[in-house]
Write a protein that holds these residues in place. Structure first.
Motif, mmCIF file in Angstrom:
data_model
loop_
_atom_site.group_PDB
_atom_site.id
_atom_site.type_symbol
_atom_site.label_atom_id
_atom_site.label_comp_id
_atom_site.label_asym_id
_atom_site.label_seq_id
_atom_site.Cartn_x
_atom_site.Cartn_y
_atom_site.Cartn_z
ATOM 1 N N LEU A 50 1.022 -0.661 0.240
ATOM 2 C CA LEU A 50 -0.166 0.148 0.282
ATOM 3 C C LEU A 50 0.811 1.414 0.434
ATOM 4 C CD1 LEU A 50 -3.153 -0.615 2.806
ATOM 5 C CD2 LEU A 50 -2.954 -0.740 0.054
ATOM 6 N N ASP A 51 0.587 1.708 -0.879
ATOM 7 C CA ASP A 51 1.472 3.291 -1.158
ATOM 8 C C ASP A 51 1.454 3.910 0.293
ATOM 9 O OD1 ASP A 51 2.286 5.800 -1.647
ATOM 10 O OD2 ASP A 51 1.295 6.159 -3.759
ATOM 11 N N PRO A 52 2.839 4.250 1.391
ATOM 12 C CA PRO A 52 2.667 5.093 2.199
ATOM 13 C C PRO A 52 2.499 6.958 1.901
ATOM 14 C CG PRO A 52 4.217 4.876 1.656
ATOM 15 C CD PRO A 52 3.678 3.719 0.176
ATOM 16 N N ASN A 53 2.318 6.822 0.633
ATOM 17 C CA ASN A 53 1.898 8.609 0.263
ATOM 18 C C ASN A 53 0.409 8.384 0.317
ATOM 19 O OD1 ASN A 53 5.036 9.073 0.518
ATOM 20 N ND2 ASN A 53 4.960 8.482 -1.569
ATOM 21 N N ALA A 54 -0.224 7.257 -0.131
ATOM 22 C CA ALA A 54 -1.762 7.597 0.235
ATOM 23 C C ALA A 54 -2.286 7.595 1.468
ATOM 24 C CB ALA A 54 -2.683 6.774 -1.337
ATOM 25 N N PRO A 55 -3.295 7.676 1.700
ATOM 26 C CA PRO A 55 -3.698 7.040 2.894
ATOM 27 C C PRO A 55 -3.847 5.936 2.960
ATOM 28 C CG PRO A 55 -5.893 8.550 1.786
ATOM 29 C CD PRO A 55 -4.246 8.288 1.181
ATOM 30 N N HIS A 56 -2.751 5.456 2.893
ATOM 31 C CA HIS A 56 -3.353 3.582 2.464
ATOM 32 C C HIS A 56 -3.967 3.220 2.132
ATOM 33 C CE1 HIS A 56 -0.970 5.457 6.531
ATOM 34 N NE2 HIS A 56 0.259 4.651 5.522
#
Lengths: 438, 385
Positions: free
Chosen positions: B61-67
């Protein structure tokens, strides 16, 4: 269709009752509060050999399993109660064959291998040896059972002959004080949890099949056991304590192998009981517990706990038995049972119990000594981690005839119902048992 | 009596001694990863099963998005650049199993399902170790909405039509593919909602992923290769460079998936067994200073290539992107753009299963106890067809 098998019993029951010639009498006090059924210690000779033969005839609906034909979930045995279609006192199911291409994970009973076909069965040939030392307060007991089984040409389990010889019990019991009911047993012995283990053997059990919770409470294991009973004569009462440390706790052997400790740590179990032994009424109350690592996997951190309560009342020929158990098991490593190895031991929870009511009528009609009508209601709610919880129940009704002092004929019908979670299947069972004792 | 008591006490005391603890199988789903993020847990999972560094949470899961956005990781398949998501990680599972999923349809005609419901009925949830995102699709003739659980399907005795395997990961609410690549077109990865035991459950499906289901519902696994480098102190380093996706069991020479015209497709397996490839000491990574890949090699800068000829001064950005992160067996070939062109020049890149098996000794291709679900979402920069 299966109801046809019940007709002989339905027809004969009123006749036998009508011929009753003497008043009912209380059933003998069980002699096995401490170690399951064993012969009485007052044998005339140091060595005695007893036993029984249990011959059955059973017919289960469907294919003898609890699996829905179109169910392909993995593992199949997590979503049904594979123990429901029991056919004998050992709890063997008519079948546990999942069929080709379907996967199970070791939560199944032993199988009688008869599927949905009516079949005679030699359930158990049981031989007990008991030796009482004249020179020491020691009794040595062993119970060896021969279990002829045949699994036919199944495609998904090993077919052919499946006969086993089982050393179900083998222990020595020390009673060090003449003045005290204190006994220490070391070896392989019965469970100490609850009350149903007292009925494990076909020649003792009121009915034919065990309850839906027997799988958690009635298993034998190897270890040490201490039994103590304190009589309180002025109030016709007694308190008893029965505690054990064993390899596998109180689950039956097909779920947790008792003959080796897989974790290196023992399982503790025990029951605290109260008895009222008045002339007109006998009552027993108990609370049981078990705690320790589950012995179907190697991780000590995978703990199992069970708590239970039980009640027995005997009055005027009426016998009420009731028991409740709660089981919690943590997730473990690779699973090993007495029938194989499986990927892992899933976390598991179960709550269940039963109420059994029996009426025994003592008779003196030729060979007929006693007639017992009985019924039992079982309820079980259980779930594996992440898997659909299932709720099932069972209604059992049966008749038992005691002939002379050596023959018992029992027949019963099991109505198994899937209430929630598990798919509804035809898995009712008619089963009967003819037990010869010596 | 004394002897017996001593026996019992001794047994209990001995049992209290510690014994070696075997390792348990573990499964991490997107539910677990989101929870680990929320708990501020360590940034990698599956760290003790043979894959150095384990599997970073950020690779799922992209850490830059809100997971909530799946990370698209780069890799090579038959030398082509691909992008893939990672939705599940298993350790110490010898096998995983396909579970039934029921797709309500209004009828069956000419061997085809009619009016397929968009809401599949899943049979096993993500909290079970028997969960997997690989499903045996079974069309069931039942009015949409009448059944919402496997039990209702089985009890209803509706006509069933088993079909092919299907890959769909059950997800927490709002988790799905982020952007880029956002490709909510028919046949490509898409989010949806189905049923599990009567409750609504979100999922993200990858229809193009190939799911091989063998005997006893066991999902067929294919190797995915992670490169590790031996550092001067003898330990391994596993830089975050693109992995190589295999085509079949080791040394099986399985052909890659292609369409009728022979063009590579995204119909690769989604279930992979991780193998670590201990890179030969002569091998280097195409990672010029300042490139994105150079950053990934900061722990082992010595494995970055140092010879680039005139490539850096003459190659276009697209040509450089085509080379970044590739492991070349001998960097001496990196002289010109033409000579270093993957698949055509004189360079031997470890960018396919076949190339790895040919260049790396067997004992340096090491099976791990890690398996992953990694469906392809792009091939050569394009969404999977």
């Amino acid at each position: 269709m299966t109801a046809r098998w019940l007709r002989p019993f339905v027809l004969v029951a009123p006749l036998l009752i009508a011929s009753a010639a003497r008043a009912q009498e209380a059933e003998p006090e069980p002699i096995n509060d401490s170690e399951g059924y064993t012969p009485p210690p007052e044998s005339a000779t140091p060595l005695s050999i007893n036993g029984y033969v249990d011959v059955g005839f059973a017919k289960a609906q469907g294919d003898g399993t609890s699996f829905a034909p179109t169910d392909t979930r993995v593992p199949l045995d997590y979503g049904v109660d594979g123990f429901a279609p029991a056919v004998n006192a050992r709890g063997d199911a008519a079948s546990t064959d999942p069929g080709p291409g379907r996967v199970v994970n070791g939560f199944l009973p032993r199988s009688a291998g008869i599927g949905g076909r009516p079949s005679f069965l030699l359930n158990t040939l049981n031989v007990d040896f008991k030796y009482t030392s004249a020179a020491a307060p020691l009794m040595v007991f062993s119970r060896v059972q021969f279990l002829p089984r045949f699994f036919g040409q199944s495609q998904s389990v090993d077919g052919g002959d499946g006969t086993r010889v089982v050393v179900e019990q083998a222990f020595g019991r020390l009673v060090p004080f003449d003045s005290q009911e204190l006994a220490l047993s070391v070896g392989k012995f019965d469970s100490v949890f609850g009350i149903e283990y007292l009925d494990n053997q076909a020649n003792i059990r009121t009915g034919v099949t065990p309850s839906l919770i027997a799988r958690y409470t009635t298993g034998q294991s190897i270890g040490a056991k201490l039994f103590y009973r304190l009589q309180i004569a002025p109030i016709a009462s007694a308190l008893s304590l029965n505690v054990a440390v064993t390899n596998s706790g109180t689950f039956i052997e097909v779920l947790q192998p008792p003959d080796a400790n897989l974790t290196g740590a023992p399982v503790a179990s025990g029951r605290l009981g109260y008895e009222l032994n008045a002339s007109a009424l006998q009552a027993k109350l108990g609370a049981s517990a078990m705690v320790g690592p589950r012995n179907d996997q190697p991780e000590r951190s995978a703990q199992q706990r069970a708590y239970g309560a039980d009640l027995r009342i005997a009055v005027a020929g009426i016998y009420l038995n009731a028991e409740y158990v709660r089981v919690d098991q943590g997730q473990g490593g690779p699973k090993t049972t007495s029938v194989g190895t499986y990927p892992f031991a899933s976390a598991f929870w179960a709550r269940g119990g039963y109420v059994q009511l029996a009426y025994a009528l003592a008779l003196d009609a030729g060979p007929l000594r006693k007639l017992t009508l009985y019924g039992r209601y079982d309820h079980r709610h259980a779930w594996f981690e992440g898997y659909t919880p299932i709720t099932v129940d069972r209604i059992t009704g049966g008749l038992r005839l005691d002939l002379w002092d050596a023959v018992i004929l029992k027949g019963e019908y099991l109505v198994n119902r899937e209430l929630e979670g598990a798919p509804i299947v035809d898995n009712n069972v008619f089963t009967s048992s003819l037990v010869y004792s010596w | 009596m004394r002897h017996a008591s001593a026996f019992v006490l001794g047994a209990v005391a001995l049992a209290a001694c510690d014994a070696p603890r075997p390792d348990q199988p573990q499964l991490w789903t997107l539910f677990d990863v989101q929870q680990l993020y929320a708990d501020g847990a360590p940034d990698a999972i599956a760290t003790d099963a043979g894959l150095p560094g384990g599997v970073p949470l950020s690779s799922m899961l992209d850490p830059n998005a809100p997971h909530t956005a799946l990370t698209i990781a780069p890799g090579w398949a038959e030398g082509y650049p691909v992008g893939y998501a990672t939705t599940e990680v298993w350790t110490r599972f010898d096998e995983v199993w396909a579970q039934p999923v029921y797709i309500p349809v209004s009828g069956w005609s000419g061997g085809m399902p009619q009016n397929q419901s968009p809401k599949p009925i899943f049979s096993v949830g993500p909290n079970s170790l028997f969960y997997s995102p690989y499903w045996q699709m079974i069309y069931v003739e039942v009015p949409d909405g009448r059944a919402k659980s496997a039990r209702e399907i089985l009890d209803g005795k509706y006509p069933l039509h088993p079909s092919r395997g299907w890959m769909a990961a059950l997800t927490p609410q709002d988790v799905g593919l982020g952007a880029p690549p956002a490709m909510p077109t028919p046949g490509t990865p898409a989010m949806g909602t189905g049923w599990l035991d009567g409750a609504s459950i979100p999922f993200v499906k990858f229809p193009a992923a190939s799911v091989g289901i063998g005997a006893d519902a066991v999902v067929e696994e294919v190797p995915i290769f992670h490169f590790v480098f031996v550092k001067d102190d003898g330990t391994w380093a596993a830089p975050a460079i693109p992995t190589v996706l295999g085509t079949g069991p080791l040394y099986s020479n399985t052909l890659p998936p292609t369409d009728a015209a022979g063009v590579p497709t995204g119909a690769y397996s989604a279930y992979w067994r991780v193998y670590v490839v201990v890179v030969p000491f002569t091998a280097r990574v195409f990672a010029p200073p300042g490139s994105p890949t150079a950053q990934a090699l900061q722990d082992v800068p010595s494995v970055a290539a140092t010879m680039y000829g005139d490539i850096l001064s003459t190659a276009t950005e697209a040509e450089l992107n085509e080379r970044y992160g590739r492991v070349v067996l001998d960097e001496k070939c990196l002289t010109t753009v033409a000579d270093s062109k993957p698949g055509f020049g004189g360079c031997r890149y470890l960018d396919s299963q076949l190339a790895i098996e040919a260049a790396v000794p067997k004992n340096l291709i090491v099976r791990t106890d890690v398996t992953v679900t990694c469906p392809l979402v792009t091939v050569k920069g394009n969404p999977v067809p």
